[in-house]
Design a protein around this motif. Structure first.
Motif, PDB file in Angstrom:
ATOM      1  N   GLN A  37       0.780  -1.310  -0.099  1.00 45.59           N
ATOM      2  CA  GLN A  37       0.204   0.187  -0.168  1.00 45.59           C
ATOM      3  C   GLN A  37       0.959   1.114   0.051  1.00 45.59           C
ATOM      4  N   SER A  38       0.828   1.947  -1.201  1.00 41.41           N
ATOM      5  CA  SER A  38       1.537   2.864  -0.937  1.00 41.41           C
ATOM      6  C   SER A  38       0.775   4.784  -0.868  1.00 41.41           C
ATOM      7  N   LYS A  39       1.928   5.369  -0.101  1.00 40.01           N
ATOM      8  CA  LYS A  39       1.421   6.728   0.585  1.00 40.01           C
ATOM      9  C   LYS A  39       2.659   7.481   0.107  1.00 40.01           C
ATOM     10  N   LYS A  40       3.411   7.330  -0.356  1.00 34.34           N
ATOM     11  CA  LYS A  40       4.711   8.124  -1.266  1.00 34.34           C
ATOM     12  C   LYS A  40       5.068   7.791  -2.283  1.00 34.34           C
ATOM     13  N   GLY A  41       5.252   6.645  -2.806  1.00 31.29           N
ATOM     14  CA  GLY A  41       5.637   5.988  -3.741  1.00 31.29           C
ATOM     15  C   GLY A  41       6.804   5.883  -3.819  1.00 31.29           C
ATOM     16  N   GLU A  42       7.138   5.600  -3.360  1.00 31.22           N
ATOM     17  CA  GLU A  42       8.697   5.144  -2.971  1.00 31.22           C
ATOM     18  C   GLU A  42       9.278   3.994  -3.083  1.00 31.22           C
ATOM     19  N   ASP A  43       8.536   2.806  -3.034  1.00 34.54           N
ATOM     20  CA  ASP A  43       9.091   1.794  -2.575  1.00 34.54           C
ATOM     21  C   ASP A  43       8.902   0.929  -3.702  1.00 34.54           C
ATOM     22  N   PHE A  44       9.757   0.096  -4.092  1.00 32.66           N
ATOM     23  CA  PHE A  44      10.435  -0.870  -5.174  1.00 32.66           C
ATOM     24  C   PHE A  44      10.829  -1.975  -5.016  1.00 32.66           C
ATOM     25  N   THR A  45      10.317  -3.383  -5.850  1.00 31.61           N
ATOM     26  CA  THR A  45      11.169  -4.674  -5.845  1.00 31.61           C
ATOM     27  C   THR A  45      11.400  -4.867  -6.986  1.00 31.61           C
ATOM     28  N   LEU A  46      11.839  -6.121  -6.238  1.00 32.97           N
ATOM     29  CA  LEU A  46      12.555  -6.810  -7.791  1.00 32.97           C
ATOM     30  C   LEU A  46      12.509  -8.484  -7.214  1.00 32.97           C
ATOM     31  N   LEU A  47      11.468  -8.963  -8.277  1.00 38.83           N
ATOM     32  CA  LEU A  47      11.294 -10.571  -8.026  1.00 38.83           C
ATOM     33  C   LEU A  47      11.571 -11.396  -9.353  1.00 38.83           C
ATOM     34  N   LYS A  48      13.289 -12.124  -9.468  1.00 37.60           N
ATOM     35  CA  LYS A  48      12.882 -12.699 -10.679  1.00 37.60           C
ATOM     36  C   LYS A  48      13.214 -14.127 -10.267  1.00 37.60           C
ATOM     37  N   THR A  49      11.960 -15.204 -10.266  1.00 41.45           N
ATOM     38  CA  THR A  49      13.036 -16.757  -9.965  1.00 41.45           C
ATOM     39  C   THR A  49      14.049 -16.834 -11.510  1.00 41.45           C
ATOM     40  N   GLU A  50      14.181 -18.737 -11.273  1.00 44.46           N
ATOM     41  CA  GLU A  50      14.872 -19.601 -12.192  1.00 44.46           C
ATOM     42  C   GLU A  50      15.991 -17.980 -13.247  1.00 44.46           C
ATOM     43  N   CYS A  51      16.413 -17.171 -12.340  1.00 40.58           N
ATOM     44  CA  CYS A  51      17.670 -16.736 -12.718  1.00 40.58           C
ATOM     45  C   CYS A  51      18.880 -17.461 -13.698  1.00 40.58           C
ATOM     46  N   GLN A  52      18.903 -17.759 -14.840  1.00 43.63           N
ATOM     47  CA  GLN A  52      20.145 -18.468 -15.497  1.00 43.63           C
ATOM     48  C   GLN A  52      21.728 -18.012 -15.140  1.00 43.63           C
ATOM     49  N   ARG A  53      22.781 -18.535 -14.611  1.00 39.07           N
ATOM     50  CA  ARG A  53      23.927 -18.198 -15.093  1.00 39.07           C
ATOM     51  C   ARG A  53      24.891 -19.548 -15.464  1.00 39.07           C
ATOM     52  N   ALA A  54      25.957 -19.510 -16.225  1.00 39.06           N
ATOM     53  CA  ALA A  54      26.777 -20.084 -16.757  1.00 39.06           C
ATOM     54  C   ALA A  54      27.853 -20.581 -15.918  1.00 39.06           C
ATOM     55  N   MET A  55      28.441 -21.473 -15.880  1.00 42.00           N
ATOM     56  CA  MET A  55      29.109 -21.688 -14.347  1.00 42.00           C
ATOM     57  C   MET A  55      30.575 -23.248 -14.992  1.00 42.00           C
ATOM     58  N   GLY A  56      31.429 -22.965 -14.026  1.00 39.97           N
ATOM     59  CA  GLY A  56      32.571 -23.785 -14.821  1.00 39.97           C
ATOM     60  C   GLY A  56      31.832 -25.065 -15.031  1.00 39.97           C
ATOM     61  N   ASP A  57      30.314 -26.117 -14.036  1.00 37.54           N
ATOM     62  CA  ASP A  57      30.607 -27.144 -14.950  1.00 37.54           C
ATOM     63  C   ASP A  57      29.042 -27.335 -14.737  1.00 37.54           C
ATOM     64  N   GLY A  58      28.703 -25.940 -15.909  1.00 41.15           N
ATOM     65  CA  GLY A  58      27.127 -26.135 -16.667  1.00 41.15           C
ATOM     66  C   GLY A  58      26.624 -24.621 -15.892  1.00 41.15           C
ATOM     67  N   VAL A  59      25.411 -24.944 -16.045  1.00 44.91           N
ATOM     68  CA  VAL A  59      24.745 -23.662 -15.693  1.00 44.91           C
ATOM     69  C   VAL A  59      23.051 -24.214 -15.711  1.00 44.91           C
ATOM     70  N   ALA A  60      23.589 -23.401 -13.835  1.00 40.98           N
ATOM     71  CA  ALA A  60      22.753 -23.474 -12.600  1.00 40.98           C
ATOM     72  C   ALA A  60      21.609 -21.831 -13.030  1.00 40.98           C
ATOM     73  N   THR A  61      20.613 -22.997 -11.954  1.00 44.36           N
ATOM     74  CA  THR A  61      19.951 -20.971 -11.699  1.00 44.36           C
ATOM     75  C   THR A  61      19.401 -20.813 -10.207  1.00 44.36           C
ATOM     76  N   PHE A  62      19.056 -19.991 -10.354  1.00 48.41           N
ATOM     77  CA  PHE A  62      19.406 -18.941  -8.623  1.00 48.41           C
ATOM     78  C   PHE A  62      17.329 -18.278  -9.050  1.00 48.41           C
ATOM     79  N   SER A  63      17.274 -17.606  -7.455  1.00 52.52           N
ATOM     80  CA  SER A  63      16.775 -16.670  -7.328  1.00 52.52           C
ATOM     81  C   SER A  63      16.963 -15.854  -6.678  1.00 52.52           C
ATOM     82  N   VAL A  64      16.201 -14.643  -6.935  1.00 52.28           N
ATOM     83  CA  VAL A  64      16.725 -13.023  -6.454  1.00 52.28           C
ATOM     84  C   VAL A  64      14.762 -12.560  -6.022  1.00 52.28           C
ATOM     85  N   PHE A  65      15.157 -12.066  -4.699  1.00 49.73           N
ATOM     86  CA  PHE A  65      14.077 -11.292  -4.034  1.00 49.73           C
ATOM     87  C   PHE A  65      14.419 -10.001  -3.309  1.00 49.73           C
ATOM     88  N   GLY A  66      14.525  -8.477  -4.443  1.00 50.66           N
ATOM     89  CA  GLY A  66      14.866  -7.463  -3.747  1.00 50.66           C
ATOM     90  C   GLY A  66      13.386  -6.726  -2.744  1.00 50.66           C
TER      91      GLY A  66
END
Length: 460
Positions: A37-66
């Motif tokens: 619920q917004s009073k001043k409009g200054e709250d923001f969120t980041l929701l990302k699931t299934e983020c992919q990254r390349a690694m030395g042993d393949g590809v893996a996923t992770f999730s980010v919530f901010g």
């Protein structure tokens, strides 16, 4: 019966079950929801699931919530939402396996937070933001935070854990001492006649937080260096709640968890916001993210009543005893394990955050700035330990290294030298007539700071 030297066959169904159980333990199901619920409009969120990254042993996923709770405008919160994750990831070498990547996160989070603050301040905008940033990789949860938004976790076994720090000056004596030793002043709003009101604030500027991203007009002793905690969850999973101070000013962790028990993440987030607003009214932007981390075979269901909260440093819970009839496979895959603390550090000093024992020898490349990743020529870098009184093991000529501008920022945060961004803070010390065109007293200037959107004024 087969002899010792003969191969024993295993039914295909057993092999498939083992493989399935292994995958479930390696990759829990992530369910999430948010509400605000917004009073001043200054709250923001980041929701990302299934983020992919390349690694030395393949590809893996992770999730980010901010969660980014802005103050004095929304520019810092928006900029941080758009750039922080990339800055964190750019501080991690690309050739790491999964275990190394997880181990690299605490340092990379520090580098990413500082770079984001440095880049935003170059835009000469004076807004600021708190940040609570959560990365989930398998059963490992890593939380980095500046400010007073919080992240709590209730395990499947019922324990409550605090995964973030509160950087309000009112409740953090160590941070108050750090700011005053760096050149800032800490005190309440002076209304005249010796009367002081409201929470403790940092002057100049009037910010009631000791850490944030942005806030260039307050001085760089308000640092962007995050508190970081990393834990490995049990296979029972649990529920994360990430909320702005609009929730935590009203609800305790126990109340927030109890009011939404048995609900889906979306419904739970909405209920927590509803409870907070109903209790005290909509006095501030009020935002909540709920994340359920569950074994794949376990549906989202009511969690058990919470047990006694674990305060302060995360303490390992006692492992449940197995019955003798349980198989080794059951012990490994089915029985809830303990929540294990992997890393915790809250120092505001970059030299301490980058100098801790670390399993990776290639976390920082020799000729790359540890914060902004700028490539430097041999001899251009400045050791993170330069000018510190560390033990013999941390010598000034040892890495990691900083470029000249990141070294200047490090010293400014430690109160060793003023930086360009601090020049604007000095305006607060000029006579009110030169700033606002009025002959009112300095106390009126402080009142202006109180009602100009500085974080924390809503609850005064």
């Amino acid at each position: 019966m087969s002899s010792k030297g003969e191969h024993q066959t295993v039914p295909l169904s057993v092999l498939l079950k083992r493989e399935s159980e292994s995958e479930k333990i390696e990759n829990p199901e992530i369910l999430h929801g948010q509400a605000s619920q917004s009073k001043k409009g200054e709250d923001f969120t980041l929701l990302k699931t299934e983020c992919q990254r390349a690694m030395g042993d393949g590809v893996a996923t992770f999730s980010v919530f901010g969660l980014f709770d802005g103050h004095n405008g929304s520019a810092a919160a928006i900029y941080t939402k758009e750039n922080l994750l990339n800055n964190i990831l750019s501080a991690i070498p690309a050739d790491l396996n999964r275990d190394e990547w997880v181990a690299a996160l605490p340092r990379a989070l520090v580098a990413g937070f500082v770079k984001t603050d440095k880049d935003f301040q170059a835009k000469a905008k004076t807004s600021g933001t708190t940040v609570t940033f959560v990365i989930i990789d398998g059963w490992v949860v890593t939380v980095a935070s500046v400010g007073d938004s919080r992240c709590i976790f209730e395990s499947g076994e019922g324990g409550i854990y605090y995964l973030s720090a509160d950087h309000r000056l009112e409740c953090n004596e160590e941070e108050r001492e750090r700011i005053t030793s760096s050149g800032g002043e800490v005190g309440r709003l002076n209304t005249g006649g010796g009367t002081q009101i409201g929470p403790l604030r940092c002057w100049p500027g009037g910010l009631c937080l000791s850490r944030s991203i942005g806030d260039m007009d307050v001085g760089e002793y308000i640092v962007p260096v995050p508190y970081v905690k990393q834990v490995k969850l049990s296979t029972a999973g649990g529920r994360l709640i990430i909320s702005s101070d609009g929730v935590w000013d009203v609800l305790s962790a126990e109340v927030a968890l109890d009011c939404c028990r048995g609900m889906s993440p979306d419904a739970a987030a909405a209920q927590i916001v509803k409870e907070a607003v109903h209790t005290k009214g909509l006095r501030d932007d009020t935002t909540c993210i709920v994340v359920d981390i569950l074994p794949l075979e376990k549906p989202s269901a009511p969690l058990p009543p919470p047990k006694k909260a674990v305060k302060g440093k995360l303490k390992a819970m006692f492992r449940k005893k197995h019955s003798e009839a349980s198989s080794q496979s059951d012990k490994e895959y089915m029985e809830p394990d303990v929540v294990e603390e992997l890393f915790e550090e809250g120092s505001a000093m970059l030299s301490e955050r980058f100098a801790t024992k670390y399993p990776l020898c290639n976390m920082f490349k020799l000729f790359t700035c540890a914060v902004c990743q700028l490539e430097m020529k041999p001899g251009e870098g400045i050791s993170i330990h330069a000018g510190t009184s560390n033990s013999v093991k941390l010598r000034p000529w040892d890495g990691p290294f900083l470029c000249s501008t990141c070294q200047e920022k490090k010293e400014a945060m430690e109160g060793k030298r003023p930086s360009g961004s601090n020049n604007k803070a000095l305006l607060y010390l000029l006579p009110p007539l030169q700033i606002y065109g009025t002959k009112r007293s300095l106390n009126i200037l402080f009142l202006f700071s109180l009602f100009s959107g500085r974080h924390g004024s809503d609850s005064d």
